[in-house]
Design an enzyme around this catalytic site. Structure first.
Site, short mmCIF file in Angstrom:
data_model
loop_
_atom_site.label_atom_id
_atom_site.label_comp_id
_atom_site.label_asym_id
_atom_site.label_seq_id
_atom_site.Cartn_x
_atom_site.Cartn_y
_atom_site.Cartn_z
N HIS A 116 0.84 -1.20 0.00
CA HIS A 116 0.00 0.00 0.00
C HIS A 116 0.88 1.26 0.00
O HIS A 116 2.07 1.19 -0.30
CB HIS A 116 -0.99 -0.05 1.16
CG HIS A 116 -1.62 -1.42 1.30
ND1 HIS A 116 -2.59 -1.89 0.45
CD2 HIS A 116 -1.33 -2.46 2.15
CE1 HIS A 116 -2.90 -3.14 0.77
NE2 HIS A 116 -2.15 -3.52 1.80
N GLU A 153 -1.99 0.17 8.06
CA GLU A 153 -1.11 -0.86 7.53
C GLU A 153 0.02 -0.24 6.70
O GLU A 153 1.17 -0.70 6.76
CB GLU A 153 -1.92 -1.83 6.66
CG GLU A 153 -1.08 -2.95 6.05
CD GLU A 153 -1.86 -3.81 5.07
OE1 GLU A 153 -3.07 -3.57 4.87
OE2 GLU A 153 -1.25 -4.73 4.49
N HIS A 208 2.98 -6.83 4.56
CA HIS A 208 1.57 -6.53 4.82
C HIS A 208 1.23 -6.88 6.26
O HIS A 208 1.98 -7.57 6.95
CB HIS A 208 0.66 -7.34 3.89
CG HIS A 208 0.75 -6.94 2.46
ND1 HIS A 208 -0.11 -6.04 1.89
CD2 HIS A 208 1.63 -7.30 1.49
CE1 HIS A 208 0.22 -5.86 0.62
NE2 HIS A 208 1.29 -6.61 0.36
N GLU A 290 2.29 -11.56 5.72
CA GLU A 290 1.22 -10.94 6.51
C GLU A 290 1.65 -11.10 7.96
O GLU A 290 1.58 -12.18 8.53
CB GLU A 290 -0.12 -11.63 6.25
CG GLU A 290 -0.65 -11.49 4.84
CD GLU A 290 -1.36 -10.16 4.58
OE1 GLU A 290 -1.40 -9.31 5.51
OE2 GLU A 290 -1.85 -9.97 3.45
ZN ZN Z 1 -1.98 -5.39 2.73
#
Ligand code: ZN
Length: 326
Positions: A116, A153, A208, A290
């Site tokens: 992102h 995030e 992430h 993640e």
């Molecule tokens: Zn993400």
């Protein structure tokens, strides 16, 4: 996560990681991850092979869940802030130190892809446009998720990326970030992949944190599945990417003491996907990590702790170093 927004991975019933299931899974998981499973199953240093024993010992000093030394103070780093703080980023001397003239990773190129971009939410039209990911067309990028307290995030991924860059440069690697909040939005997922390809990276890691339901906890590493469609052909990177991902998962467990995801991956911390453009379009070994679930309060307490993020950065970096040294 990521490219389909919070809640993409449907919550699944929590699995107990102890008992017979754990023992069965231990046969399926690699290296240091096995050490964690053994530790979890027997509540102490295991009696497995040498690597499992060593890992179990390491885990015993940092029991699964929340290492007490990294629990953030109630008034500490959980509140969102607009500007970087000492908690937010590594010291300037650490982040700006020149790459080592020599080191075990001299000549190796690592691309870190902070998921992102903090500016994405101001550019919804641009990030919602569709791009070709080989198997499909998908949004350029998404805003990412955040903790319930508003820690984004996109800020998390940049912070961990900076910490990893410092650690990997100490080892002599050349490190490139796909974005450093130095552009208004993006890049799009297809460009993120192409940055790693153009750099001829020896390893790429996309960072992430997930946006799943409360109670879903733990990290997982996403591996590319075999895809051959349009511009996507991952067949040559599936094997090395799995090796990279397994080493990252094992070291992440060892350094952070965190358990693998309790909601995807069947307790292995590994998930294979074919729907992510950042993986489909990569021609160099690449995985996603993640690091935890921002929407779970216990995971959020870890993700918002600078001390924990340093451990996460070290665990991932140690996995990369292990992969690149063979
Ligand atoms: Zn993400």
């Amino acid at each position: 996560m990521s490219y389909t927004g919070p809640g993409f991975d449907p919550p699944q019933p929590r699995r107990s990681l102890r008992g017979p299931l754990t023992v069965a899974l231990a046969a399926l998981v690699p290296g240091a991850l096995l050490g964690w499973a053994v530790y979890a199953a027997v509540d102490g240093p295991g009696n497995g092979g040498s690597s499992a024993g060593a890992s179990a010992t390491a885990s015993a000093s940092a029991p699964s869940g929340v290492p007490s030394s990294t629990t953030p103070s109630p008034s500490g780093d959980r509140k969102p802030s607009a500007s970087p703080t000492a908690e937010e980023s590594p010291s300037p001397s650490a982040s700006t130190s020149a790459p080592a003239a020599s080191g075990p990773l001299k000549g190796k190129v690592v691309v870190i892809d902070p998921g992102h971009n903090p500016g994405n939410f101001r550019h919804t039209a641009e990030i919602n446009r569709q791009v070709d990911i080989g198997t499909n067309r998908k949004e350029c990028d998404t805003t990412g998720t955040s903790t319930d307290d508003g820690y984004a995030e996109a800020r998390f991924t940049l912070d961990v990326a900076h910490r990893m860059r410092a650690l990997l440069e100490e080892q002599g690697a050349t490190v490139k970030l796909t974005q450093d909040a130095d552009r208004p939005f993006g890049p799009c997922v297809d460009e993120r992949a192409r940055i790693g390809n153009a750099a001829k990276a020896d390893a790429v890691v996309s960072l992430h944190a997930d946006g799943s339901g409360a109670g879903n906890r733990g990290f997982h590493v996403i591996l590319p599945g075999a895809v051959d469609a349009g511009a996507a052909d991952t067949r040559a990177i599936v094997g090395p990417s799995r090796d990279l991902g397994e080493r990252i998962a094992g070291n992440f467990v060892r350094v952070t003491g965190s358990a693998p995801s309790n909601y995807v991956g069947g307790g292995t911390g590994l998930v294979t996907r074919k729907d992510l453009g950042g993986l489909n379009l990569s021609t160099v070994p690449k995985v996603f990590v993640e690091c935890g679930n921002m929407r779970d309060s216990k995971d959020a307490a870890l993700l918002t702790s600078g001390a924990w993020r340093q451990k996460a950065a070290r665990g991932i970096s140690d996995g990369i170093v292990s992969f690149l040294r063979g």
